[in-house]
Scaffold this motif. Structure first.
Motif, mmCIF file in Angstrom:
data_model
loop_
_atom_site.group_PDB
_atom_site.id
_atom_site.type_symbol
_atom_site.label_atom_id
_atom_site.label_comp_id
_atom_site.label_asym_id
_atom_site.label_seq_id
_atom_site.Cartn_x
_atom_site.Cartn_y
_atom_site.Cartn_z
ATOM 1 N N GLY A 76 0.860 -1.171 0.000
ATOM 2 C CA GLY A 76 0.000 0.000 0.000
ATOM 3 C C GLY A 76 0.884 1.204 0.000
ATOM 4 N N GLN A 77 0.273 2.390 0.140
ATOM 5 C CA GLN A 77 1.126 3.568 0.172
ATOM 6 C C GLN A 77 1.859 3.630 1.502
ATOM 7 O OE1 GLN A 77 -2.300 3.798 0.584
ATOM 8 N NE2 GLN A 77 -3.001 5.677 -0.342
ATOM 9 N N GLY A 105 -1.075 -8.726 8.478
ATOM 10 C CA GLY A 105 -1.127 -7.721 9.537
ATOM 11 C C GLY A 105 -1.038 -6.343 8.915
ATOM 12 N N GLY A 106 -1.879 -5.430 9.367
ATOM 13 C CA GLY A 106 -1.977 -4.141 8.697
ATOM 14 C C GLY A 106 -1.624 -2.954 9.560
ATOM 15 N N GLU A 107 -1.529 -1.824 8.870
ATOM 16 C CA GLU A 107 -1.352 -0.530 9.522
ATOM 17 C C GLU A 107 -2.555 -0.231 10.420
ATOM 18 O OE1 GLU A 107 1.115 2.831 10.051
ATOM 19 O OE2 GLU A 107 1.528 1.098 8.787
ATOM 20 N N ASP A 108 -3.689 -0.933 10.151
ATOM 21 C CA ASP A 108 -4.916 -0.689 10.923
ATOM 22 C C ASP A 108 -4.922 -1.400 12.277
ATOM 23 O OD1 ASP A 108 -5.160 -3.296 10.092
ATOM 24 O OD2 ASP A 108 -6.917 -2.985 8.818
ATOM 25 N N GLY A 109 -3.849 -2.149 12.586
ATOM 26 C CA GLY A 109 -3.761 -2.794 13.894
ATOM 27 C C GLY A 109 -4.420 -4.159 13.964
ATOM 28 N N GLU A 167 -4.822 -4.872 -0.561
ATOM 29 C CA GLU A 167 -5.160 -6.288 -0.655
ATOM 30 C C GLU A 167 -3.886 -7.107 -0.746
ATOM 31 O OE1 GLU A 167 -7.303 -7.386 -4.149
ATOM 32 O OE2 GLU A 167 -6.376 -5.849 -5.375
ATOM 33 N N ALA A 168 -4.021 -8.338 -0.281
ATOM 34 C CA ALA A 168 -2.923 -9.287 -0.442
ATOM 35 C C ALA A 168 -3.098 -9.930 -1.801
ATOM 36 C CB ALA A 168 -2.972 -10.335 0.667
ATOM 37 N N LYS A 169 -2.089 -9.815 -2.648
ATOM 38 C CA LYS A 169 -2.193 -10.357 -4.007
ATOM 39 C C LYS A 169 -1.422 -11.668 -4.117
ATOM 40 C CE LYS A 169 -3.192 -6.322 -6.649
ATOM 41 N NZ LYS A 169 -3.573 -6.145 -8.013
ATOM 42 N N HIS A 206 -8.042 -5.047 4.610
ATOM 43 C CA HIS A 206 -7.402 -4.110 5.539
ATOM 44 C C HIS A 206 -7.734 -2.661 5.188
ATOM 45 C CE1 HIS A 206 -4.927 -6.696 8.076
ATOM 46 N NE2 HIS A 206 -4.705 -7.452 7.015
ATOM 47 N N PHE A 207 -7.864 -1.827 6.231
ATOM 48 C CA PHE A 207 -8.137 -0.401 6.040
ATOM 49 C C PHE A 207 -6.853 0.407 6.107
ATOM 50 C CE2 PHE A 207 -12.244 -2.024 7.327
ATOM 51 C CZ PHE A 207 -13.070 -1.419 6.406
#
Length: 326
Positions: free
Chosen positions: A252-253, A306-310, A269-271, A287-288
């Protein structure tokens, strides 16, 4: 394929690691508390308390008894997995970035960040079976690469160390002498920071994900480039399926750019790509925020992100995933 949502971290995820059996999932985040979860149903088992900085990386020993974590608080800590007790703390003069046990768990490779005029380093520590005999001395310290070294892993038979980071070059080091053996080719290699580096389950290949919007598959002995997977956004995380000829890529960015875009516009998205044909198979949204960590279960039948969204999202594959025809 309905994901299991695992909420326990208050800050962005940084790293995910399954144990060898695939029944436990260890997660690191910027909230100081590495956490262990049941990998089948996503229940939280416990938290390892003791760091007071973001935790960037972790590894678990082959017998699932020891956990090692590297943190921005300038320490690398050894933990008893079962009890959550801190067994030892290695102290550094700069934030610790990457950690990995060697095959046999007798050594650990650790990277430290550039900090207050100090250069980044790759260090090897001896890991004692008895924590009371543990000492903090490094048996090898390697300097040379410019900028942060985001990942360092052991090569086949612990004979080499493979590192990658901000200067976009993959390097192969002799793990006994610290001598530089090989560098990835500047032309065909990554053009921007390498954010992640993972080994295939047999250790013969490595997959690197970079902010240059690509992931690359390399031979881990010769650093020969084998495949390149191209996406539309920076790659923060990647992994190689232990079961099928698939790789998963996420990103993502940059976190600082997220707030300026609609959450549907930032494609988080996971590609999945076919490892050999280099073609995209499909994607898993959810993920957001950017995906910072990805890991396949060692049995290849589930994966977590696991994302930046926690959040950690745990996906058990449907049966039709295993019969995808290209």
């Amino acid at each position: 394929m309905r994901p299991i949502l695992m909420k326990g971290h208050e800050r962005p995820l940084t790293f995910l690691k399954y144990n060898r059996e695939g029944d436990l999932l260890f997660s690191c985040a910027k909230d100081h508390n590495p956490t262990v979860w049941f990998a089948d149903n996503g229940d939280r088992l416990g938290v390892y308390r003791g760091h007071n900085g973001a935790v960037w990386c972790c590894d678990v020993s082959r017998d699932s008894r020891r956990l090692i974590t590297g943190s921005a608080d300038q320490t690398v800590k050894l933990w008893d997995v079962q009890s959550g007790t801190q067994l030892y703390s290695f102290n550094f003069d700069s934030p610790a970035r990457a950690v990995e046990f060697s095959v046999g768990d007798k050594l650990a490779v650790i990277t430290t960040d550039p900090f207050m005029g100090q250069t980044s380093t790759i260090q090897v520590k001896r890991i004692s079976r008895d924590p009371n005999e543990q000492v903090g001395d490094s048996i090898l310290t390697i300097k040379g690469p410019q900028g942060r070294i985001n990942r360092a892993v052991w090569g086949p038979l612990n004979k080499t160390i493979i590192s990658a980071g901000e200067d976009a070059v993959i390097r192969l080091w002799d793990s006994e002498t610290g001598q530089l053996l090989k560098e990835s080719d500047k032309e065909t290699g990554h053009q921007k920071t390498v954010a992640s580096l993972v080994k295939s389950s047999d250790g013969s290949h490595i997959l690197t994900g970079s902010l240059d919007k690509s992931a690359k598959l390399w031979d881990s002995r010769t650093l020969t480039l084998i495949k390149t997977y191209v996406t539309e956004r920076p790659v923060n995380a990647c992994d190689i399926s232990p079961l099928l000829d698939h790789v998963v890529i996420g990103g993502g960015q940059d976190a600082s750019a997220v707030t300026r875009t609609d959450h549907r516009a930032g494609k988080f998205e996971a590609k999945f790509f076919h490892k050999i044909l280099e073609e995209e198979i499909g994607g898993v949204k959810g993920h957001f925020g950017p995906i910072n960590a990805l890991a396949f279960n060692p049995d290849g039948r589930s994966f977590s992100s696991g994302g930046e969204d926690g959040y950690i999202r745990l996906h058990h594959f449907d049966s039709d995933y295993f019969t995808i025809k290209m």
